[in-house]
Design a protein around this motif. Structure first.
Motif, PDB file in Angstrom:
ATOM      1  N   LEU A 625       0.814  -1.191  -0.100  1.00 50.56           N
ATOM      2  CA  LEU A 625       0.064   0.007   0.039  1.00 50.56           C
ATOM      3  C   LEU A 625       0.936   1.267   0.015  1.00 50.56           C
ATOM      4  O   LEU A 625       1.858   1.325   0.969  1.00 50.56           O
ATOM      5  CB  LEU A 625      -0.940   0.069   1.331  1.00 50.56           C
ATOM      6  CG  LEU A 625      -1.672  -0.991   1.589  1.00 50.56           C
ATOM      7  CD1 LEU A 625      -2.638  -1.044   2.643  1.00 50.56           C
ATOM      8  CD2 LEU A 625      -2.622  -1.436   0.327  1.00 50.56           C
ATOM      9  N   TYR A 626       0.340   2.356  -0.867  1.00 52.87           N
ATOM     10  CA  TYR A 626       1.149   3.513  -0.960  1.00 52.87           C
ATOM     11  C   TYR A 626       0.155   4.491  -0.782  1.00 52.87           C
ATOM     12  O   TYR A 626      -0.987   4.633  -1.023  1.00 52.87           O
ATOM     13  CB  TYR A 626       1.809   3.715  -2.372  1.00 52.87           C
ATOM     14  CG  TYR A 626       2.648   2.370  -2.534  1.00 52.87           C
ATOM     15  CD1 TYR A 626       4.235   2.799  -2.252  1.00 52.87           C
ATOM     16  CD2 TYR A 626       2.701   1.155  -3.034  1.00 52.87           C
ATOM     17  CE1 TYR A 626       5.101   1.721  -2.538  1.00 52.87           C
ATOM     18  CE2 TYR A 626       3.545   0.466  -3.565  1.00 52.87           C
ATOM     19  CZ  TYR A 626       4.711   0.644  -2.976  1.00 52.87           C
ATOM     20  OH  TYR A 626       5.901  -0.309  -3.152  1.00 52.87           O
ATOM     21  N   CYS A 627       0.763   5.688  -0.187  1.00 52.04           N
ATOM     22  CA  CYS A 627      -0.190   6.975  -0.168  1.00 52.04           C
ATOM     23  C   CYS A 627       0.536   8.242  -0.648  1.00 52.04           C
ATOM     24  O   CYS A 627       1.720   8.593  -0.583  1.00 52.04           O
ATOM     25  CB  CYS A 627      -0.372   7.022   1.409  1.00 52.04           C
ATOM     26  SG  CYS A 627      -1.264   8.601   2.025  1.00 52.04           S
ATOM     27  N   LEU A 628      -0.312   8.891  -1.715  1.00 50.29           N
ATOM     28  CA  LEU A 628       0.110  10.132  -2.379  1.00 50.29           C
ATOM     29  C   LEU A 628      -0.835  11.008  -1.853  1.00 50.29           C
ATOM     30  O   LEU A 628      -2.091  11.052  -1.842  1.00 50.29           O
ATOM     31  CB  LEU A 628      -0.085   9.882  -3.784  1.00 50.29           C
ATOM     32  CG  LEU A 628       0.438  10.962  -4.665  1.00 50.29           C
ATOM     33  CD1 LEU A 628       1.972  10.954  -4.423  1.00 50.29           C
ATOM     34  CD2 LEU A 628       0.138  10.675  -6.180  1.00 50.29           C
ATOM     35  N   HIS A 629      -0.013  12.249  -1.294  1.00 45.12           N
ATOM     36  CA  HIS A 629      -0.976  13.277  -0.417  1.00 45.12           C
ATOM     37  C   HIS A 629      -0.477  14.568  -0.646  1.00 45.12           C
ATOM     38  O   HIS A 629       1.004  14.866  -0.919  1.00 45.12           O
ATOM     39  CB  HIS A 629      -0.825  12.890   1.139  1.00 45.12           C
ATOM     40  CG  HIS A 629       0.552  12.837   1.603  1.00 45.12           C
ATOM     41  ND1 HIS A 629       1.248  13.780   2.228  1.00 45.12           N
ATOM     42  CD2 HIS A 629       1.476  11.799   1.754  1.00 45.12           C
ATOM     43  CE1 HIS A 629       2.290  13.310   2.570  1.00 45.12           C
ATOM     44  NE2 HIS A 629       2.340  12.157   2.514  1.00 45.12           N
ATOM     45  N   ASP A 630      -0.929  15.760  -0.133  1.00 41.29           N
ATOM     46  CA  ASP A 630      -0.287  16.860  -0.188  1.00 41.29           C
ATOM     47  C   ASP A 630       0.730  16.896   0.761  1.00 41.29           C
ATOM     48  O   ASP A 630       0.799  16.295   1.627  1.00 41.29           O
ATOM     49  CB  ASP A 630      -1.466  17.944   0.239  1.00 41.29           C
ATOM     50  CG  ASP A 630      -2.433  18.009  -0.973  1.00 41.29           C
ATOM     51  OD1 ASP A 630      -2.484  17.787  -2.156  1.00 41.29           O
ATOM     52  OD2 ASP A 630      -3.519  18.474  -0.507  1.00 41.29           O
ATOM     53  N   LEU A 631       1.579  18.078   0.611  1.00 40.80           N
ATOM     54  CA  LEU A 631       2.642  18.392   1.697  1.00 40.80           C
ATOM     55  C   LEU A 631       1.923  19.510   2.326  1.00 40.80           C
ATOM     56  O   LEU A 631       2.287  20.780   2.278  1.00 40.80           O
ATOM     57  CB  LEU A 631       3.922  18.608   0.952  1.00 40.80           C
ATOM     58  CG  LEU A 631       5.075  19.030   1.933  1.00 40.80           C
ATOM     59  CD1 LEU A 631       5.270  17.881   2.926  1.00 40.80           C
ATOM     60  CD2 LEU A 631       6.348  19.406   1.367  1.00 40.80           C
TER      61      LEU A 631
END
Length: 809
Positions: A625-631
């Motif tokens: 599982l990977y998470c792509l999010h705002d900084l």
């Protein structure tokens, strides 16, 4: 007024209803003693005026009381001299609307007859202001009436510009008497303007709502079988068709539903064909049975949709098919009444079908017994008994139905026993809501505590005690209804994220019944699915049903083809959770999922219970599982929230940070933006690492970089750098997984040989195809059912031709 000689003949009738013209007889007719007759006059005439103006876009009723007369007029089309004369025939009903089963104020045909009788017995002069512009008076011979003969001499009294009824000699009352009537009628007819002229002093109650035409409330769902037959025979020429009748009164859609094409005169109304057609049409309207009634509503806070069972033991159809829709709306208001020390009883107003009742709360009765109302238990037979001791409450009730049960011949008292328990339950909840609003210190109780108290009741109401699947929002609406909680900034979020989640944990057997709305999407096998509890649950239930083989299909009817039937773990080794919807569409267009063997899940900010349930299932299957999010501060906490069990989700989900990272910002030279920092963000900032605190903290504001600050090429490059080297898909052993269907392969090979051998002969064979027999309009379902049969018949034609031409036996 000057009497004008009339050229109209005197009409004499021996009436079967001569009891209209004796005091005792009239009391039996209207159910009220003589002291109430002046009230009957006003109610019946105003009701008649309201019926007359119902279709208008501007509705006005004028009540004029002078020293010598009472006049009630309206701005409708008025009544003709011919109709007036027919009303004086007491052997017949006159109302043109009597055959309609609608939510009307009456329309029984005897209201104006009652006015004639009261005026005769009280020696009032009854003057009709007609639509021909003349004033007409019907003078009844009192001596002949004693002997049972009604003789009427019609006199023209003059001309008029008004339309309505004037009663000379009507007793003069205080202005408050008329103002009360105007007030009550204004409440139950908010789309009508009422004018009162009392001895030259004018009062106006303007309409408070847009005009609604309630005269068209004709619905097949309102009719019982026998009344429907009577409706047809009373309104139709026998030579007209049944379908034409349905179209005229109920519309094209209902007409098209019917299977009866006969003329009215040729229909056997007692046949099973007609009964079945009636029941089918009526059932078709059941889903909309309250729609027309809602036109009658006056805007009270609480609404109960219920039904009344018809009383007819002689009907040819089942009693279960003889229920009539009914709506009860009501309001409950509590006050301290500190300045009103004389108030001993509750203030109760009752209305029926946009009209006042003769006896207000005494008019609404039910089976006598002990009933709990609020924190009291009282013996009651009607609403007055039930509510009168609640002196610090005000109640308004409005009952709307085309059929009501009456307990007296005069129809002054209706029986609500059939739905009283439903009403009492809803009424008690409304009272409890008001009591909470007016606690001893006049403060609201804690919202979360109230929600915990009522969540089970709200679930049961919304789901019919767990019978149906429902949305969290449906539970919330019932919660607001029974608890009095208002929807403000955080109340719904508190309910769904905390209260309802706790309740589901305590009642796991109902988890499949509660569906949270989609907050994002997930993409699997090329299809997009909404990220809501129902979709996630259905998807998880399909995992593991595949056989992990390549299935071989084909044979005589088609070429061979091979399709994979493999579980997800053979297709995917990764899952990407992205906190924004929108990027998923970009990834789909760029085939990111296929390139990296990756399922893409897109949410909206912090993950929902549905999202975590789905991701945890993938984790259990061994997917990475990977998470792509705002900084930004929320983005960091979104990533951390997956790995931290809480009340909403008790399992730990291990997510790898895919960005946006500090390194990505530096590499692509992204300039952070500054935004206002909220109080809650300040608290979160203190718990972050030194590196993040240094980046985010900008004094009175804070820095952030959103995913949207990157170009699509840059986002794709970030994914490529971090995912391209990762491939954990299991390998497939074709020797074991390829399902070889020898019959399918053999038949396919045979068909290829035959097709090649007889190609030239087959090209010369042509069978004409005539599809004219199938001309007509088909629904999709009808076409699906018909096409396979057509296909088989066409193939059989060619089989016969080929067998003959190629000499194949």
């Amino acid at each position: 007024m000057r009497m004008v000689d009339s050229i109209n003949r005197i009409i004499c009738k021996t009436s079967k209803l001569v009891d209209y013209f004796t005091e005792d007889g009239l009391i039996k007719q209207i159910g009220l003693t003589k002291e109430y007759w002046n009230r009957v006059i006003i109610k019946e005439i105003v009701d008649n005026a309201l019926d007359a103006i119902e279709p208008l876009n501007n509705k006005e009723v004028h009540i004029i009381q002078s020293d010598s007369s009472l006049g009630i007029y309206d701005n409708g089309n008025g009544i003709s001299c011919e109709i007036i004369k027919s009303i004086y025939d007491f052997n017949f009903y006159v109302s043109q609307n009597r055959i309609y089963v609608t939510a009307s104020r009456g329309k029984q045909g005897n209201g104006l007859k009652t006015i004639i009788s009261i005026c005769f017995l009280k020696k009032y002069r009854l003057l009709w202001h007609t639509n021909e512009g003349i004033i007409l008076e019907g003078i009844i011979d009192a001596e002949k009436a004693k002997n049972g003969k009604i003789c009427v001499d019609f006199k023209q009294i003059g001309t008029t510009e008004k339309k309505g009824i004037e009663i000379c000699g009507y007793e003069l009352h205080q202005s408050a008497y008329y103002k009360n009537y105007v007030y009550f009628y204004t409440v139950c007819n908010p789309d009508v303007t009422f004018h009162l002229d009392y001895l030259g002093i004018e009062f106006h109650n303007p309409a408070t709502a847009e005009c609604v035409d309630k005269s068209q409330n004709i619905s097949l769902a309102y009719y019982d079988y026998d009344t429907f037959k009577q409706f047809i025979t009373d309104t139709q020429d026998g030579n007209s068709t049944y379908k034409k009748f349905l179209e005229e009164y109920f519309g094209t859609r209902i007409k098209n539903k019917s299977g009866i094409k006969s003329k009215i005169k040729d229909i056997d109304f007692n046949s099973q064909e007609f009964i079945n057609d009636f029941l089918m049409l009526k059932e078709d309207q059941q889903t909309k049975k309250y729609t027309l009634l809602k036109k009658q509503l006056i805007g009270l806070e609480n609404v109960l949709n219920t039904s009344i069972e018809m009383e007819d033991s002689n009907s040819l159809i089942s009693k279960s098919d003889m229920v009539i829709p009914c709506i009860v709306e009501f309001s409950v208001k509590k006050d301290t009444f500190k300045g009103d020390t004389n108030r001993k009883e509750a203030d109760i107003e009752c209305y029926i079908n946009n009209s006042i009742t003769y006896n207000n709360s005494w008019s609404i009765g039910f089976d006598g017994g002990w009933y709990k109302i609020g924190n009291k238990t009282v013996y009651a037979r009607d609403l007055d008994d039930l509510l009168k001791d609640m002196s610090n409450f005000s109640f308004v009730f409005h009952i709307v139905s085309p059929y009501l049960k009456f307990t007296d011949a005069g129809k002054t008292r209706i029986d609500i026993t059939s739905f009283f328990n439903e009403l009492l339950e809803k009424l008690n909840k409304a009272i409890a809501k008001e009591n909470r609003l007016f606690s001893s210190d006049n403060k609201r109780t804690n919202n979360r505590a109230v929600m915990r108290d009522y969540v089970t009741d709200a679930f049961n109401m919304a789901s019919d005690n767990g019978r149906y699947a429902i949305t969290a929002r449906q539970i919330w609406y019932k919660m607001r209804e029974i608890s009095g909680i208002e929807e403000k900034k955080h109340t719904y979020a508190d309910f769904t994220q905390e209260i309802l989640t706790e309740w589901i944990d305590d009642n796991p057997e109902y988890e499949d019944k509660v569906n949270f709305s989609d907050r994002g999407n997930f993409f699997v096998d090329g299809s997009q699915n909404g990220l809501g509890t129902a979709n996630v649950r259905n998807f998880i239930n399909t995992i593991g049903t595949s056989q992990n083989i390549f299935k071989c299909y084909g044979g005589i009817s088609s070429n061979i083809h091979i399709e994979p039937d493999f579980d997800l773990i053979y297709k995917y080794d990764k899952v990407l959770y992205i906190e924004k919807t929108g990027f998923d569409a970009i990834f789909k267009a760029e085939k990111v999922g296929e390139k990296y063997n990756m399922i893409i899940v897109s949410g909206q900010g912090f993950s929902t219970r549905a999202a975590k349930t789905l991701l945890y299932k993938f984790q259990q299957m061994g997917l990475k599982l990977y998470c792509l999010h705002d900084l930004d501060i929320s983005g960091i906490y979104i990533l951390d929230s997956f790995g931290t069990p809480n009340k909403k989700f008790k399992e730990c989900i291990n997510m790898e940070n895919l960005g946006v990272t500090l390194e990505d910002v530096e590499k692509y030279h992204i300039e952070p933006e500054k935004v206002d920092i909220k109080q809650e963000d300040k608290k979160k900032l203190k718990n972050l690492s030194y590196e993040y605190r240094r980046f985010f903290d900008a004094g009175t504001s804070y820095r952030r970089v959103e995913l949207n600050a990157f170009t699509t090429a840059e986002i794709l490059e970030i994914l490529e750098n971090k995912l391209s080297a990762i491939n954990n898909l299991p390998t497939i052993n074709l020797e074991e997984s390829l399902n070889v269907d020898h019959k399918a392969i053999r038949e396919t090979a045979f068909m290829r040989i035959m097709a090649e051998k007889y190609r030239e002969q087959l090209d010369k064979i042509h069978v004409p195809i005539d599809l004219s027999a199938y001309k007509g309009k088909y629904t999709v379902d009808m076409a699906k059912e018909e096409i396979p049969d057509i296909e088989e018949r066409l193939i059989e034609k060619y089989e016969r031709e080929i067998a003959q031409k190629l000499n194949i036996s």
